[in-house]
Design a protein around this motif. Structure first.
Motif, PDB file in Angstrom:
ATOM      1  N   LEU A  57      -1.867  -5.091   3.568  1.00  0.00           N
ATOM      2  CA  LEU A  57      -3.327  -5.266   3.165  1.00  0.00           C
ATOM      3  C   LEU A  57      -4.296  -5.294   4.476  1.00  0.00           C
ATOM      4  CD1 LEU A  57      -3.686  -7.943   0.298  1.00  0.00           C
ATOM      5  CD2 LEU A  57      -4.105  -5.313  -0.092  1.00  0.00           C
ATOM      6  N   LEU A  58      -3.784  -6.199   5.327  1.00  0.00           N
ATOM      7  CA  LEU A  58      -4.452  -6.331   6.624  1.00  0.00           C
ATOM      8  C   LEU A  58      -4.288  -5.176   7.663  1.00  0.00           C
ATOM      9  CD1 LEU A  58      -3.668 -10.353   7.375  1.00  0.00           C
ATOM     10  CD2 LEU A  58      -6.149  -9.207   7.209  1.00  0.00           C
ATOM     11  N   GLY A  62      -6.473  -2.002   1.696  1.00  0.00           N
ATOM     12  CA  GLY A  62      -6.823  -2.972   0.887  1.00  0.00           C
ATOM     13  C   GLY A  62      -6.963  -2.159  -0.739  1.00  0.00           C
ATOM     14  N   ASP A  63      -6.999  -0.927  -0.571  1.00  0.00           N
ATOM     15  CA  ASP A  63      -7.393  -0.068  -1.503  1.00  0.00           C
ATOM     16  C   ASP A  63      -6.603   1.290  -1.464  1.00  0.00           C
ATOM     17  OD1 ASP A  63      -8.220   1.247  -4.131  1.00  0.00           O
ATOM     18  OD2 ASP A  63     -10.442   1.731  -3.019  1.00  0.00           O
ATOM     19  N   HIS A  89      -0.778   2.448  -6.879  1.00  0.00           N
ATOM     20  CA  HIS A  89      -1.833   2.096  -6.514  1.00  0.00           C
ATOM     21  C   HIS A  89      -1.765   0.441  -6.488  1.00  0.00           C
ATOM     22  CE1 HIS A  89      -1.864   1.793 -10.902  1.00  0.00           C
ATOM     23  NE2 HIS A  89      -2.677   0.728 -10.939  1.00  0.00           N
ATOM     24  N   TRP A  90      -2.809   0.164  -5.805  1.00  0.00           N
ATOM     25  CA  TRP A  90      -3.208  -1.425  -5.593  1.00  0.00           C
ATOM     26  C   TRP A  90      -4.844  -1.516  -5.086  1.00  0.00           C
ATOM     27  CZ3 TRP A  90       0.274   0.467  -1.913  1.00  0.00           C
ATOM     28  CH2 TRP A  90      -0.072   0.619  -0.482  1.00  0.00           C
ATOM     29  N   ASN A  91      -5.373  -2.610  -5.492  1.00  0.00           N
ATOM     30  CA  ASN A  91      -6.673  -2.660  -5.066  1.00  0.00           C
ATOM     31  C   ASN A  91      -6.920  -4.283  -4.958  1.00  0.00           C
ATOM     32  OD1 ASN A  91      -9.731  -3.077  -4.796  1.00  0.00           O
ATOM     33  ND2 ASN A  91      -9.950  -0.857  -5.772  1.00  0.00           N
ATOM     34  N   LEU A  92      -7.263  -4.639  -3.697  1.00  0.00           N
ATOM     35  CA  LEU A  92      -7.400  -6.340  -3.877  1.00  0.00           C
ATOM     36  C   LEU A  92      -8.674  -6.846  -4.394  1.00  0.00           C
ATOM     37  CD1 LEU A  92      -6.627  -8.623  -2.425  1.00  0.00           C
ATOM     38  CD2 LEU A  92      -8.270  -8.360  -0.529  1.00  0.00           C
TER      39      LEU A  92
END
Length: 216
Positions: A57-58, A62-63, A89-92
């Motif tokens: 993420l960092l 984050g998306d 897919h991922w989305n914080l």
């Protein structure tokens, strides 16, 4: 992890799907997440995100989302007959919403942490909602860099399977089989047991890459 290599793989997958007449509906690689947003999300969830996921993420995004579909008329080897798309897919931003949805399944359908099937859902953190209603989730019983487990709501064959030892391993191996769809029947051909995870160097993965024409 080499994030430039990961971006190259995403581009190669998308290009190859289009070359064979398939459809690429979406490629999203958002900006890296802000540390403040990660901390805020952790406070909302009441837990710390797994180490390698936090790192991705960092340092990466984050998306993230990739949506591709094979041509409807493409002839497929029998062992890959269930594979028709890729939807990682991922989305914080959506984590609290995902966790709420997962907890509703636990509260209403899988409440018994003494039951062999139900307990798989407990002490997990969902990060990817599967189109059929299942989830890819972190098994928070496995330490600070949690492994990835499949949560099926309807007796799916992959329920409870460990897909990877941590998030970076997931991206490394999943990307090498073109990020095939999240449904268990799409990635199960690349496993050898409930504990093996996706084996990107196995014979099935090599045959898949040869069939689809990918050198990754």
């Amino acid at each position: 992890m080499d994030y430039e290599l990961l971006k190259d793989r995403v581009a190669m997958i998308a290009a190859r799907i289009q070359e064979i007449g398939g459809e690429v509906q979406e490629v999203v690689i958002g900006e890296p997440a802000l540390l403040e947003k990660i901390i805020q999300t952790e406070e909302q969830l009441g837990l710390k995100l797994p180490e390698s996921f936090r790192k991705v993420l960092l340092e990466f995004s984050g998306d993230f989302s990739l949506r591709w579909f094979l041509p409807d008329d493409m002839e497929q080897p029998n062992e890959f007959s269930g594979i028709f798309c890729g939807t990682p897919h991922w989305n914080l931003e959506r984590f609290p919403q995902l966790e709420q949805g997962k907890m509703e399944w636990i509260d209403n359908v899988f409440p018994n942490d003494k039951d062999e099937y139900d307990v798989v859902w407990h002490n997990t953190l969902a990060f990817c909602e599967v189109p059929n209603g299942d989830y890819l989730a972190f098994d928070m019983n496995t330490g600070n860099d949690a492994s990835i487990v499949y949560l099926s709501h309807d007796d799916g064959e992959g329920h409870g399977y460990k897909i990877a030892n941590n998030f970076i391993e997931l991206l490394e191996n999943w990307s090498r089989v073109a990020f095939v769809g999240c449904e268990d029947w799409q990635w199960l051909p690349f496993t050898t047991s409930s504990e093996s995870g996706i084996n990107a160097d196995g014979d099935a993965a090599k045959r898949f890459r040869t069939w689809i024409g990918l050198d990754i």
